[in-house]
Enzyme design. Structure first.
Site, PDB file in Angstrom:
ATOM      1  N   GLU A 200       0.890  -1.174   0.000  1.00 32.57           N
ATOM      2  CA  GLU A 200       0.000   0.000   0.000  1.00 32.57           C
ATOM      3  C   GLU A 200       0.929   1.227   0.000  1.00 32.57           C
ATOM      4  OE1 GLU A 200      -2.285   0.499   3.619  1.00 32.57           O
ATOM      5  OE2 GLU A 200      -3.741   1.839   2.674  1.00 32.57           O
ATOM      6  N   ASP A 279     -12.181   1.483   4.431  1.00 33.50           N
ATOM      7  CA  ASP A 279     -12.768   2.154   5.611  1.00 33.50           C
ATOM      8  C   ASP A 279     -13.783   3.187   5.114  1.00 33.50           C
ATOM      9  OD1 ASP A 279     -10.848   1.124   7.815  1.00 33.50           O
ATOM     10  OD2 ASP A 279      -9.521   1.830   6.218  1.00 33.50           O
TER      11      ASP A 279
HETATM   12  N1  ADE Z   1      -6.382  -0.286   8.978  1.00 38.33           N
HETATM   13  C1  ADE Z   1      -7.545   0.207   8.512  1.00 38.33           C
HETATM   14  N2  ADE Z   1      -7.400   0.613   7.238  1.00 38.33           N
HETATM   15  C2  ADE Z   1      -6.106   0.349   6.895  1.00 38.33           C
HETATM   16  C3  ADE Z   1      -5.355   0.528   5.714  1.00 38.33           C
HETATM   17  N3  ADE Z   1      -5.862   1.055   4.609  1.00 38.33           N
HETATM   18  N4  ADE Z   1      -4.050   0.158   5.740  1.00 38.33           N
HETATM   19  C4  ADE Z   1      -3.513  -0.368   6.830  1.00 38.33           C
HETATM   20  N5  ADE Z   1      -4.180  -0.567   7.960  1.00 38.33           N
HETATM   21  C5  ADE Z   1      -5.478  -0.207   7.997  1.00 38.33           C
HETATM   22 ZN    ZN Z   2      -7.244  -2.070   4.747  1.00 33.53          ZN
END
Ligand code: ADE
Ligand code: ZN
Length: 338
Positions: A200, A279
């Site tokens: 990410e 999220d």
């Molecule tokens: N916890 C909640 N969303 C997250 C994300 N996008 N990356 C890492 N940890 C997370």
């Molecule tokens: Zn996540």
């Protein structure tokens, strides 16, 4: 144009990357804060929403962990989960695989049992009343120690039959998958599948480590695989799914803007990509809004949207029979629409 919007909304789909704590809408946060006598450092919903401007993953996580403090009782976890499932139903989500972060709660004195019971009861209600199937994935917080993760795994063992897989989330940079090699080995021995957030913000090396050391069945995000040709080849050959979260990527500045999102290029390379919301209460949209955003920005065709729908079931932890059944449903849906 209107037609493709409708096509997206009505398409049967699965969601595979969804943090239940990330579905806590500001209104519900304030309601629970009052009910549980918890202070929120914002005076109203509007000022809280104004704080949802993040420059990176860590800035988001700081606010997200603070928000989760309003969750205290089993009924809070039940209400949170059921609210998400009602939205999922409206978006034609047939199957959902939900992450939860037990350490966010156990470290502030909330028992593991309270968290998992609340979530599980809502999932049972959703299956009974809405026909939505689900799996639970328990994530370890990677900014904490491996020892802490071992303790959490021990706490989870009595609930093994409810938990399909373990995952890894939170602050990626400086917390490589290798830090959790032994606890993932133990989880696999106990019969859990594994998955991990990787690539990410972190480098392609973290994706390699997730594959080779944590033996993951899929990669959460995985955007940065695009920097490593050998890695792309490996992911394509092994049909390792990537759970992509377009609106999250824009909000956390993983991509500069939605028109630059790599998902279309990923599909063209033969990667098994899926669309998810991560999220949604913090990033401005649930799963359909994620599909709509990339369709518009990248001019995705109906065929490409249909492939993403099919991928969502193929990439799931459903059994082979259910995967086939759901994939056929999407195919039928796409055929009928032509
Ligand atoms: N916890 C909640 N969303 C997250 C994300 N996008 N990356 C890492 N940890 C997370
Ligand atoms: Zn996540």
């Amino acid at each position: 144009m209107g037609k493709i919007k409708d096509f997206i909304k009505k398409m049967p789909k699965a969601e595979l990357h969804l943090h239940i704590e990330g579905t806590l809408e500001p209104e519900l946060m304030f309601k629970m804060a009052k009910r549980n006598d918890v202070e929120i450092p914002y005076k109203c919903v509007k000022s809280l929403k104004q704080a949802y401007n993040f420059n990176n993953l860590q800035e988001f996580l700081d606010i997200y962990y603070q928000g989760a403090k309003v969750l205290k009782e089993e009924k809070d976890f039940y209400e949170l989960t059921l609210d998400y499932l009602k939205k999922a139903k409206k978006q034609n989500i047939k199957h959902t695989e939900i992450f939860f972060d037990p350490q966010t709660h156990t470290l502030r004195g909330i028992e593991f049992e309270i968290v998992i019971n609340g979530i599980k009861k809502a999932l049972v209600t959703a299956k009974r009343d809405m026909g939505i199937t689900s799996k639970i994935i328990m994530c370890f917080l990677r900014h904490l120690s491996e020892e802490d993760a071992f303790k959490t795994l021990e706490e989870a063992l009595p609930y093994k039959k409810w938990i399909t897989a373990v995952g890894l989330d939170s602050s990626e940079m400086g917390n490589p998958p290798s830090k959790f090699k032994r606890v993932f080995e133990k989880a696999i021995k106990e019969g859990f599948y594994t998955t991990a957030h990787a690539g990410e913000e972190g480098p392609p090396q973290y994706i390699w480590e997730a594959l080779e050391l944590l033996k993951v069945s899929r990669i959460d995000h995985g955007n940065r695989c695009m920097e490593d040709k050998k890695l792309i080849k490996e992911l394509v050959q092994r049909r390792i799914p990537l759970t992509i979260c377009p609106l999250s990527n824009v909000k956390l500045k993983v991509v500069k803007k939605i028109n630059l999102h790599p998902i279309k290029k990923m599909m063209a390379k033969g990667l098994l990509v899926t669309v998810n919301s991560d999220d949604p209460a913090y990033f401005g949209g649930y799963v359909n809004e994620n599909y709509l955003a990339i369709q518009k920005a990248l001019s995705l065709t109906k065929e490409e949207i249909g492939t993403l729908g099919k991928n969502s079931f193929e990439a799931s932890f459903l059994g082979e029979k259910d995967k086939m059944k759901r994939t056929k449903e999407v195919e039928k849906y796409c055929g009928k629409e032509d």
